[in-house]
Design an enzyme around this catalytic site. Structure first.
Site, PDB file in Angstrom:
ATOM      1  CE  LYS A  54      -3.743  -2.465   2.396  1.00 19.48           C
ATOM      2  NZ  LYS A  54      -4.366  -2.752   3.692  1.00 19.48           N
ATOM      3  CD  GLN A  98      -3.220  -4.344   6.864  1.00 17.20           C
ATOM      4  OE1 GLN A  98      -3.351  -3.300   6.240  1.00 17.20           O
ATOM      5  NE2 GLN A  98      -3.721  -5.482   6.434  1.00 17.20           N
ATOM      6  CG  ASP A 121      -9.450   0.185   6.104  1.00 18.05           C
ATOM      7  OD1 ASP A 121      -9.306  -0.381   5.012  1.00 18.05           O
ATOM      8  OD2 ASP A 121      -8.625   0.108   7.035  1.00 18.05           O
TER       9      ASP A 121
END
Ligand code: GUN
Length: 293
Positions: A54, A98, A121
């Protein structure tokens, strides 16, 4: 043999180049550089690879990015402190913690600390709720990637029977909700580990979305002739001959299903690269202020 493959790598490259051009316009027009902050706690090998990839995508597209790496035993307070700083930081338009987090940390509390206007997200309850009611919101990146793959492969979703296998908060639940929205109008069934006669459900599906984390679970005799198969699984299976000692396998037995289906995503190179592309899209949209202004 390749004509049935939905090439996520190539589709995601196209999306990323659209984002790159838009980023240049945003920079030169308004002096805004999209900024994304990553928080990674612990050493989960898959998570380390995902965050690295990412970060690379940010570099490639001209985004500003920062990664905060914390040890496995990091306290909940230390993560909350970092999030609060990023919430206040005007260079940061997206915050990604994460998952999974180490076991002693309350994941939901962490997610709810993130400013929902920076929740690229799409996991914050405000975004999850708004997705359910059909309002503008950040859409979780993997579900977003799946619907973009379908759209860009000309797969119609309206009135189609979609069977989602798996009910996780990251993929199963949000993709089922997304496909029920008016833009997609699918008839959605969600199957999971307690579903009775799962094969029967899958055999009625025009589109199968497999996200259960069981290597090779979906076989030829489960699926309908001419169905579209989206494989979200990324399972590490032993492969002693290779450098890493493992290989990545999806939740679908690809070779077994290939002849019978109409279209299928490979693993790797299917849904995976799309997740990253849609994370970049959400961050760009956040920087542009088109979701929450
Ligand atoms: N872990 C697996 N997928 C994801 C994702 O899309 N976002 C975050 N934050 N963690 C993940």
């Amino acid at each position: 043999m390749l004509d049935k493959i939905i090439d996520g790598k190539s589709i995601s490259s196209g999306i990323k180049s659209e984002i790159k051009s838009e980023t240049e316009i945003l920079k030169s027009g308004k002096g805004i550089v999209p900024g994304l902050a990553f928080i990674l706690a612990g050493e989960n090998p898959a998570s380390v690879v995902y965050v690295r990839n990412k970060g690379k995508a940010c570099e490639e597209l001209g985004f500003y990015s920062v990664t905060e790496r914390l040890p496995e035993n990091a306290s909940e307070e230390s993560i909350i402190g970092l999030i609060k700083d990023f919430n206040q930081n005007s260079r940061i338009h997206g915050i990604l913690v994460q998952l999974p987090l180490p076991g002693h940390i309350n994941e939901q509390k962490i997610i709810e600390t993130i400013d929902y206007t920076k929740d690229v997200d799409g996991f914050h309850p405000v975004n999850a709720g708004r997705m359910m009611t059909g309002e503008k919101c950040f859409i979780p990146c993997t579900p977003y990637g799946i619907v973009e793959l379908l759209k860009r492969s000309n797969v119609k979703t309206e009135g189609k029977n979609v069977v989602v296998i798996g009910r996780s908060n990251i993929v199963g639940k949000p993709v089922a909700n997304l496909l029920m929205r008016k833009e997609f109008n699918s008839t959605v069934t969600v199957c999971h580990s307690k579903t009775v006669n799962i094969k029967q459900h899958i055999s009625g599906a025009d589109i199968v979305i497999a996200a259960i984390g069981k290597a090779g679970f979906v076989k030829r005799d489960f699926i309908k002739e001419g169905s579209v198969i989206i494989d979200v699984g990324i399972n590490r299976t032993e492969n002693p001959g290779s450098k890493s000692g493992y290989k990545l396998t999806g939740d679908v037995d690809f070779e077994d299903c290939y002849e019978k289906c109409r279209l299928i995503t490979p693993v790797p190179g299917g849904v995976g690269p799309m997740t990253i592309a849609m994370l970049m899209k959400n961050t760009l949209d956040s920087a542009k202020g088109v979701i929450y202004g």
